[in-house]
Design a protein around this motif. Sequence first.
Motif, mmCIF file in Angstrom:
data_model
loop_
_atom_site.group_PDB
_atom_site.id
_atom_site.type_symbol
_atom_site.label_atom_id
_atom_site.label_comp_id
_atom_site.label_asym_id
_atom_site.label_seq_id
_atom_site.Cartn_x
_atom_site.Cartn_y
_atom_site.Cartn_z
ATOM 1 N N GLU A 147 0.828 -1.214 0.000
ATOM 2 C CA GLU A 147 0.000 0.000 0.000
ATOM 3 C C GLU A 147 0.861 1.262 0.000
ATOM 4 N N ALA A 148 2.025 1.187 0.643
ATOM 5 C CA ALA A 148 2.932 2.338 0.636
ATOM 6 C C ALA A 148 3.418 2.645 -0.778
ATOM 7 N N ARG A 149 3.370 1.636 -1.657
ATOM 8 C CA ARG A 149 3.801 1.809 -3.046
ATOM 9 C C ARG A 149 2.610 1.949 -3.996
ATOM 10 N N ARG A 150 1.422 2.166 -3.423
ATOM 11 C CA ARG A 150 0.191 2.377 -4.196
ATOM 12 C C ARG A 150 -0.133 1.177 -5.074
ATOM 13 N N LEU A 151 0.094 -0.014 -4.527
ATOM 14 C CA LEU A 151 -0.253 -1.248 -5.218
ATOM 15 C C LEU A 151 -1.590 -1.764 -4.693
ATOM 16 N N ASP A 152 -2.335 -2.430 -5.544
ATOM 17 C CA ASP A 152 -3.608 -3.025 -5.146
ATOM 18 C C ASP A 152 -3.349 -4.411 -4.563
ATOM 19 N N VAL A 153 -3.794 -4.635 -3.321
ATOM 20 C CA VAL A 153 -3.500 -5.886 -2.621
ATOM 21 C C VAL A 153 -4.738 -6.768 -2.590
ATOM 22 N N GLU A 154 -4.543 -8.039 -2.875
ATOM 23 C CA GLU A 154 -5.618 -9.014 -2.745
ATOM 24 C C GLU A 154 -5.044 -10.311 -2.181
ATOM 25 N N THR A 155 -5.894 -11.059 -1.489
ATOM 26 C CA THR A 155 -5.539 -12.389 -1.026
ATOM 27 C C THR A 155 -6.423 -13.381 -1.756
ATOM 28 N N ASP A 156 -5.821 -14.325 -2.465
ATOM 29 C CA ASP A 156 -6.633 -15.275 -3.226
ATOM 30 C C ASP A 156 -7.231 -16.330 -2.304
ATOM 31 N N ARG A 157 -8.029 -17.207 -2.859
ATOM 32 C CA ARG A 157 -8.760 -18.158 -2.021
ATOM 33 C C ARG A 157 -7.870 -19.207 -1.368
ATOM 34 N N ASN A 158 -6.605 -19.283 -1.796
ATOM 35 C CA ASN A 158 -5.664 -20.220 -1.203
ATOM 36 C C ASN A 158 -4.725 -19.570 -0.192
ATOM 37 N N GLY A 159 -4.994 -18.296 0.100
ATOM 38 C CA GLY A 159 -4.211 -17.615 1.118
ATOM 39 C C GLY A 159 -2.946 -16.960 0.625
ATOM 40 N N ASN A 160 -2.744 -16.901 -0.690
ATOM 41 C CA ASN A 160 -1.585 -16.212 -1.248
ATOM 42 C C ASN A 160 -1.903 -14.733 -1.417
ATOM 43 N N GLN A 161 -0.939 -13.864 -1.096
ATOM 44 C CA GLN A 161 -1.128 -12.416 -1.221
ATOM 45 C C GLN A 161 -0.525 -11.899 -2.530
ATOM 46 N N TRP A 162 -1.241 -11.014 -3.180
ATOM 47 C CA TRP A 162 -0.796 -10.434 -4.449
ATOM 48 C C TRP A 162 -0.868 -8.914 -4.344
ATOM 49 N N ALA A 163 0.183 -8.255 -4.793
ATOM 50 C CA ALA A 163 0.224 -6.792 -4.849
ATOM 51 C C ALA A 163 0.409 -6.395 -6.302
ATOM 52 N N TRP A 164 -0.610 -5.719 -6.866
ATOM 53 C CA TRP A 164 -0.663 -5.488 -8.305
ATOM 54 C C TRP A 164 -0.363 -4.037 -8.677
ATOM 55 N N LEU A 165 0.415 -3.894 -9.749
ATOM 56 C CA LEU A 165 0.603 -2.629 -10.447
ATOM 57 C C LEU A 165 0.041 -2.833 -11.841
ATOM 58 N N GLY A 166 -1.069 -2.181 -12.143
ATOM 59 C CA GLY A 166 -1.747 -2.428 -13.409
ATOM 60 C C GLY A 166 -2.961 -3.328 -13.200
ATOM 61 N N ASP A 167 -3.626 -3.646 -14.285
ATOM 62 C CA ASP A 167 -4.880 -4.397 -14.252
ATOM 63 C C ASP A 167 -4.612 -5.897 -14.135
ATOM 64 N N PRO A 168 -4.995 -6.546 -13.045
ATOM 65 C CA PRO A 168 -4.745 -7.979 -12.885
ATOM 66 C C PRO A 168 -5.452 -8.831 -13.928
ATOM 67 N N THR A 169 -6.535 -8.316 -14.504
ATOM 68 C CA THR A 169 -7.304 -9.105 -15.466
ATOM 69 C C THR A 169 -6.834 -8.919 -16.905
ATOM 70 N N ALA A 170 -5.830 -8.068 -17.111
ATOM 71 C CA ALA A 170 -5.403 -7.759 -18.479
ATOM 72 C C ALA A 170 -4.687 -8.919 -19.141
ATOM 73 N N GLY A 171 -4.060 -9.769 -18.347
ATOM 74 C CA GLY A 171 -3.343 -10.914 -18.897
ATOM 75 C C GLY A 171 -1.886 -10.616 -19.190
ATOM 76 N N ASP A 172 -1.120 -11.686 -19.387
ATOM 77 C CA ASP A 172 0.310 -11.612 -19.723
ATOM 78 C C ASP A 172 1.108 -10.855 -18.662
ATOM 79 N N ALA A 173 0.707 -11.000 -17.401
ATOM 80 C CA ALA A 173 1.368 -10.283 -16.309
ATOM 81 C C ALA A 173 2.740 -10.864 -16.019
ATOM 82 N N VAL A 174 3.611 -10.027 -15.509
ATOM 83 C CA VAL A 174 4.919 -10.449 -14.997
ATOM 84 C C VAL A 174 4.822 -10.453 -13.477
ATOM 85 N N VAL A 175 5.159 -11.578 -12.870
ATOM 86 C CA VAL A 175 5.024 -11.734 -11.422
ATOM 87 C C VAL A 175 6.368 -12.084 -10.825
ATOM 88 N N THR A 176 6.641 -11.525 -9.660
ATOM 89 C CA THR A 176 7.843 -11.859 -8.910
ATOM 90 C C THR A 176 7.457 -11.970 -7.433
#
Length: 408
Positions: free
Chosen positions: A38-67
């Motif tokens: 949140e300090a980096r203005r990222l959108d945070v979500e927790t998926d149904r398996n308990g993994n946390q994701w912090a997104w820059l850009g649209d998560p539904t756009a596809g072809d995302a790069v994840v680290t």
Amino acid sequence: MWRSLRPLGRSAASGGYRRYAWTDADADCRLWFRMQAEARRLDVETDRNGNQWAWLGDPTAGDAVVTGSHLDSVPDGGAFDGPLGVVSSFAALDELRSRGVSFKRPLAIVNFGDEEGARFGLACVGSRLTAGRLTKEQAHELRDGDGTSLPQAMEAAGYDPDAIGPDPERLARIGAFVELHVEQGRALDLSGDAVGIASAIWPHGRWRYDFAGEANHAGTTRLVDRRDPMLTYAETVLAARREAELAGAVATFGKIAVEPNGVNAIPSLVRGWLDARAADQDALDAVVAGVETAARDYADRHGIDLTVVRESFTPVVDFSHALRDELSRILGDPAAATGSTGPSGKVPVLGTGAGHDAGILSESIPTAMLFVRNPTGVSHSPAEFAAEDDCLAGVRALADVLEELACR
């Protein structure tokens, strides 16, 4: 970031970390992740398996790069295994923003849940569930040493255990996953390199050995009258070392449970967990078969009943050759800002015997790994270490990779 994360879940007695899944320490780490995102203005979500994701850009756009990586630990683990990948991911994003780059693909930083398997005995639970390599029914059968089930632990932490399961839609939106990790060995230290690229993960698994004997008084029972499962267990531990040496592999009995666990009582049950890993499947099969054969021979001679259960297994993981070659090209470019190449002038490519979330996801999406030098090779211990200069070299290397993948 490192200073703020360091005290979370740390044992004052051992100096190591006890960040187990769905505990207060885990919750503290999850809050830390959210605050950094949140300090980096990222959108945070927790998926149904308990993994946390912090997104820059649209998560539904596809072809995302994840680290990213994970924040949980083994019992009394070190500070770097897992957390270095998460901290470096946030730092790499900071670096990219300082370069003024424009992102053309969505970028996400992930904290995978229960990677180490320290509480429920199965590694990479969060990524296994997501990739469909662990079913909801199998996950619901997992229990910790106190008998608490995974669903009970999730509910106590405020999560819905009935929602867990495969997440193919999420994986379909990911174009590449790159995980940075401290090296769990000394290959980079020996080669003089700060950063390396993973080629493959050795096949590995965990087997539970239950040695059942007869409880009795330690002071009054004659040696010839004893059915002591501890003797058979001890001989099996030595057999594991012998079989591993013969096959050029590694094998360890690192966890044990004893009943009734009294100083003056002959045990009725000794339960030990074998961790075995090898560079190829044939060598691993030879080790596992050799250990079980020896254990059954000892058990027969001592009147012990033996049950062997394979609790988990991961075949060899050969990371995406195309993505691996792309990392080699990016980091081998003289114009790259990594400063990570060693005496050879190239970023080394090396295999590893340690499992990772990147390995679990490799069957579903293109994955790759970067390793940061560990001067002692020690891991899963409070003595685990990486020098600040090497960590910063890892951040620059990761930033270079993410810039090429997500910004060009």
